[in-house]
Design a protein around this motif. Sequence first.
Motif, PDB file in Angstrom:
ATOM      1  N   LEU A  47       1.064  -1.265   0.007  1.00 51.91           N
ATOM      2  CA  LEU A  47      -0.183   0.009   0.083  1.00 51.91           C
ATOM      3  C   LEU A  47       0.772   1.311   0.014  1.00 51.91           C
ATOM      4  CD1 LEU A  47      -2.590   1.530   0.370  1.00 51.91           C
ATOM      5  CD2 LEU A  47      -2.656   1.073   2.972  1.00 51.91           C
ATOM      6  N   GLN A  48       0.974   1.904  -1.284  1.00 48.90           N
ATOM      7  CA  GLN A  48       1.726   3.178  -1.194  1.00 48.90           C
ATOM      8  C   GLN A  48       1.107   4.424  -0.758  1.00 48.90           C
ATOM      9  OE1 GLN A  48       5.185   3.501  -2.239  1.00 48.90           O
ATOM     10  NE2 GLN A  48       4.661   5.409  -1.636  1.00 48.90           N
ATOM     11  N   VAL A  49       1.737   5.106   0.002  1.00 52.57           N
ATOM     12  CA  VAL A  49       1.194   6.289   0.509  1.00 52.57           C
ATOM     13  C   VAL A  49       1.755   7.213  -0.435  1.00 52.57           C
ATOM     14  CG1 VAL A  49       0.958   8.132   2.479  1.00 52.57           C
ATOM     15  CG2 VAL A  49       1.101   5.454   2.988  1.00 52.57           C
ATOM     16  N   ASN A  50       0.905   7.914  -1.559  1.00 57.50           N
ATOM     17  CA  ASN A  50       1.610   8.400  -2.673  1.00 57.50           C
ATOM     18  C   ASN A  50       2.282   9.903  -2.219  1.00 57.50           C
ATOM     19  OD1 ASN A  50       0.540   6.506  -4.419  1.00 57.50           O
ATOM     20  ND2 ASN A  50      -1.031   7.685  -4.801  1.00 57.50           N
ATOM     21  N   PRO A  51       1.952  10.589  -1.310  1.00 57.67           N
ATOM     22  CA  PRO A  51       2.531  11.813  -0.961  1.00 57.67           C
ATOM     23  C   PRO A  51       4.059  11.582  -0.450  1.00 57.67           C
ATOM     24  CG  PRO A  51       0.378  12.021  -0.219  1.00 57.67           C
ATOM     25  CD  PRO A  51       0.514  10.554  -0.737  1.00 57.67           C
ATOM     26  N   LEU A  52       4.320  10.429   0.059  1.00 57.37           N
ATOM     27  CA  LEU A  52       5.643   9.763   0.536  1.00 57.37           C
ATOM     28  C   LEU A  52       6.561   9.665  -0.602  1.00 57.37           C
ATOM     29  CD1 LEU A  52       4.476   7.983   3.866  1.00 57.37           C
ATOM     30  CD2 LEU A  52       5.041  10.353   3.493  1.00 57.37           C
ATOM     31  N   GLU A  53       6.134   9.528  -1.762  1.00 54.20           N
ATOM     32  CA  GLU A  53       6.710   9.335  -3.158  1.00 54.20           C
ATOM     33  C   GLU A  53       6.730  10.636  -3.742  1.00 54.20           C
ATOM     34  OE1 GLU A  53       9.182   7.337  -4.328  1.00 54.20           O
ATOM     35  OE2 GLU A  53       9.005   5.797  -2.576  1.00 54.20           O
ATOM     36  N   SER A  54       6.645  11.585  -3.378  1.00 51.00           N
ATOM     37  CA  SER A  54       5.984  12.844  -4.229  1.00 51.00           C
ATOM     38  C   SER A  54       6.875  13.060  -5.077  1.00 51.00           C
ATOM     39  CB  SER A  54       5.589  14.042  -3.414  1.00 51.00           C
ATOM     40  OG  SER A  54       6.763  14.206  -2.580  1.00 51.00           O
ATOM     41  N   ALA A  55       8.327  12.781  -5.028  1.00 58.58           N
ATOM     42  CA  ALA A  55       9.349  13.162  -6.138  1.00 58.58           C
ATOM     43  C   ALA A  55       9.043  12.548  -7.470  1.00 58.58           C
ATOM     44  CB  ALA A  55      10.425  12.896  -5.748  1.00 58.58           C
ATOM     45  N   ARG A  56       8.541  10.955  -7.243  1.00 56.49           N
ATOM     46  CA  ARG A  56       8.156  10.074  -8.356  1.00 56.49           C
ATOM     47  C   ARG A  56       6.846  10.330  -8.537  1.00 56.49           C
ATOM     48  NH1 ARG A  56      10.684   5.313  -8.715  1.00 56.49           N
ATOM     49  NH2 ARG A  56      11.345   5.263  -6.282  1.00 56.49           N
ATOM     50  N   HIS A  86       3.932  12.370  -8.964  1.00 58.22           N
ATOM     51  CA  HIS A  86       3.246  13.665  -8.863  1.00 58.22           C
ATOM     52  C   HIS A  86       2.065  13.891  -9.406  1.00 58.22           C
ATOM     53  CE1 HIS A  86       2.496  18.008  -9.110  1.00 58.22           C
ATOM     54  NE2 HIS A  86       2.167  17.988 -10.039  1.00 58.22           N
ATOM     55  N   LEU A  87       1.655  13.116 -10.547  1.00 57.56           N
ATOM     56  CA  LEU A  87       0.392  13.087 -11.239  1.00 57.56           C
ATOM     57  C   LEU A  87      -0.589  12.884 -10.265  1.00 57.56           C
ATOM     58  CD1 LEU A  87       1.359  12.124 -14.758  1.00 57.56           C
ATOM     59  CD2 LEU A  87       0.865  14.272 -13.966  1.00 57.56           C
ATOM     60  N   THR A  88      -0.660  11.593  -9.697  1.00 59.71           N
ATOM     61  CA  THR A  88      -1.567  11.131  -8.810  1.00 59.71           C
ATOM     62  C   THR A  88      -1.888  12.066  -7.755  1.00 59.71           C
ATOM     63  OG1 THR A  88      -2.121   9.121  -7.329  1.00 59.71           O
ATOM     64  CG2 THR A  88       0.010  10.064  -7.111  1.00 59.71           C
ATOM     65  N   ASN A  89      -1.258  12.935  -7.548  1.00 57.87           N
ATOM     66  CA  ASN A  89      -1.685  14.015  -6.319  1.00 57.87           C
ATOM     67  C   ASN A  89      -3.010  15.037  -6.850  1.00 57.87           C
ATOM     68  OD1 ASN A  89      -0.850  17.128  -4.778  1.00 57.87           O
ATOM     69  ND2 ASN A  89      -1.360  15.230  -3.671  1.00 57.87           N
ATOM     70  N   ILE A  90      -3.294  14.837  -8.070  1.00 58.98           N
ATOM     71  CA  ILE A  90      -4.552  15.520  -8.428  1.00 58.98           C
ATOM     72  C   ILE A  90      -5.448  14.832  -7.252  1.00 58.98           C
ATOM     73  CG2 ILE A  90      -5.339  13.539  -9.996  1.00 58.98           C
ATOM     74  CD1 ILE A  90      -6.403  15.836 -12.001  1.00 58.98           C
ATOM     75  N   GLY A  91      -5.598  13.852  -6.989  1.00 58.99           N
ATOM     76  CA  GLY A  91      -6.638  13.042  -6.043  1.00 58.99           C
ATOM     77  C   GLY A  91      -6.727  13.815  -4.550  1.00 58.99           C
ATOM     78  N   GLY A  92      -5.443  14.428  -4.269  1.00 62.45           N
ATOM     79  CA  GLY A  92      -5.438  14.870  -2.939  1.00 62.45           C
ATOM     80  C   GLY A  92      -5.419  16.679  -2.958  1.00 62.45           C
ATOM     81  N   ASP A  94      -3.760  10.459  -1.200  1.00 63.21           N
ATOM     82  CA  ASP A  94      -4.094   9.357  -2.076  1.00 63.21           C
ATOM     83  C   ASP A  94      -2.965   8.285  -1.994  1.00 63.21           C
ATOM     84  OD1 ASP A  94      -2.604  12.155  -3.290  1.00 63.21           O
ATOM     85  OD2 ASP A  94      -1.758  10.331  -4.473  1.00 63.21           O
ATOM     86  N   PHE A  95      -3.713   7.105  -2.363  1.00 62.16           N
ATOM     87  CA  PHE A  95      -2.990   5.826  -2.449  1.00 62.16           C
ATOM     88  C   PHE A  95      -2.796   5.011  -3.385  1.00 62.16           C
ATOM     89  CE2 PHE A  95      -4.534   7.241   1.798  1.00 62.16           C
ATOM     90  CZ  PHE A  95      -3.751   7.199   2.832  1.00 62.16           C
ATOM     91  N   SER A  96      -1.931   4.176  -3.440  1.00 58.25           N
ATOM     92  CA  SER A  96      -1.944   3.017  -4.364  1.00 58.25           C
ATOM     93  C   SER A  96      -1.870   1.658  -4.004  1.00 58.25           C
ATOM     94  CB  SER A  96      -0.907   3.263  -5.532  1.00 58.25           C
ATOM     95  OG  SER A  96      -0.934   4.746  -5.974  1.00 58.25           O
ATOM     96  N   PHE A  97      -2.272   0.426  -4.749  1.00 64.41           N
ATOM     97  CA  PHE A  97      -1.964  -0.605  -4.325  1.00 64.41           C
ATOM     98  C   PHE A  97      -0.843  -1.039  -5.559  1.00 64.41           C
ATOM     99  CE2 PHE A  97      -5.893  -2.897  -2.445  1.00 64.41           C
ATOM    100  CZ  PHE A  97      -5.977  -2.173  -1.387  1.00 64.41           C
ATOM    101  N   ILE A  98       0.316  -1.241  -5.248  1.00 66.61           N
ATOM    102  CA  ILE A  98       1.315  -1.706  -6.203  1.00 66.61           C
ATOM    103  C   ILE A  98       1.967  -3.281  -6.042  1.00 66.61           C
ATOM    104  CG2 ILE A  98       2.190   0.766  -6.227  1.00 66.61           C
ATOM    105  CD1 ILE A  98       4.292   0.147  -4.544  1.00 66.61           C
TER     106      ILE A  98
END
Length: 349
Positions: A94-103, A105-111, A241-245
């Motif tokens: 379970l990826q907490v997307n803001p914790l990979e914000s350098a990689r 970025h686009l997914t932060n549209i959800g936040g 925002d989060f991801s299943f990877i």
Amino acid sequence: MSNLNKTVFVLGLAASVVGSGQAMAQAECGSVNLLFNKFVPDSHAFYTGGMLPWAEDVESVTEGRVTVSFTSASLAPPPQQWSMVTDGIADVGLQVNPLESARLHLTNIGGLPLVGNLAEARGVALWRTQQEFFSDAGEYDGVHLLGQFTNAGAGLISSREVHSMDDVAGMKFWTIGGPPAAVVEAIGAVPVPAPGEEMFSMFSRGVVDGIATNWGAMRVWNAYRYTEAYVDIPGGLYAVDFSFIMNQDVWDGICETDQELIMSVSGERIARNVGVEIDEYDIVTQSELPEHEIIVIEPDAEFMAGLEESVAYARDTWMERAAARGVDGEAALAYYLEQVAAVTAEAGN
């Protein structure tokens, strides 16, 4: 042999070859057990509404060929989920997307700030926008993206009443690092980024004055007795925002038939499952506030104007970074907002 008999023979042979091919393809779909790293408690909406239903769906649609096991304890802290998966320590994370914000970025549209209150609406819109605009940007290169979701729009859980931007100034709020922390700083507060499991300890000990997140955190972390007020910000101060990877090599080792079946119960289905669970939990939390004598503060026009002005930078920043990745940010954001509105209307809110 007559022409009729030859035709029947050829058709029968073709059917046999096709049938054998299908049987061979099915035979290639061997058994796979996926190890999913779990860093949230079993009672958490991310598990009960996301991880667990997904695991059950995967096993069901693949007829038991693909199963999912969960770790009894986390194999890596939240900021290291990406490397944990790519290094093969766990198969799914379970990826907490803001914790990979350098990689990511686009997914932060959800936040983004002030775009929607419901987790279901934000999350479904995120997945749809990912498929429509972001897939070719390569942000998830190195892993296989199974799905995305978001928290509900954040308000301010506070140890004291907050009625204006002046009241917010200098207050310390727990938040996730990355873009959420930047939003908290932009409104004049002091962000104190930390993992979710530290939220209760920090709030209860007075390390922070409040928590910048959605309603349900009061119930999840039993923070009622330290809460004086909840500032309900229309559209949410932000969302996480989060991801299943999944490990790419592991994904590539799953037969094509089962890959298709897995994705049929992933994607938007993950966003809806988790989102509905979060939104329902928020409703239950709201119903419990009176017994804990917690007041709900609706920002007045002046307060909202101040908030809107303070967080306007977030969309501009997102647009700039989208352009750097070759994405039409204006079109993507317009589409995202349309989807948020559509799903919110479907939910009757």
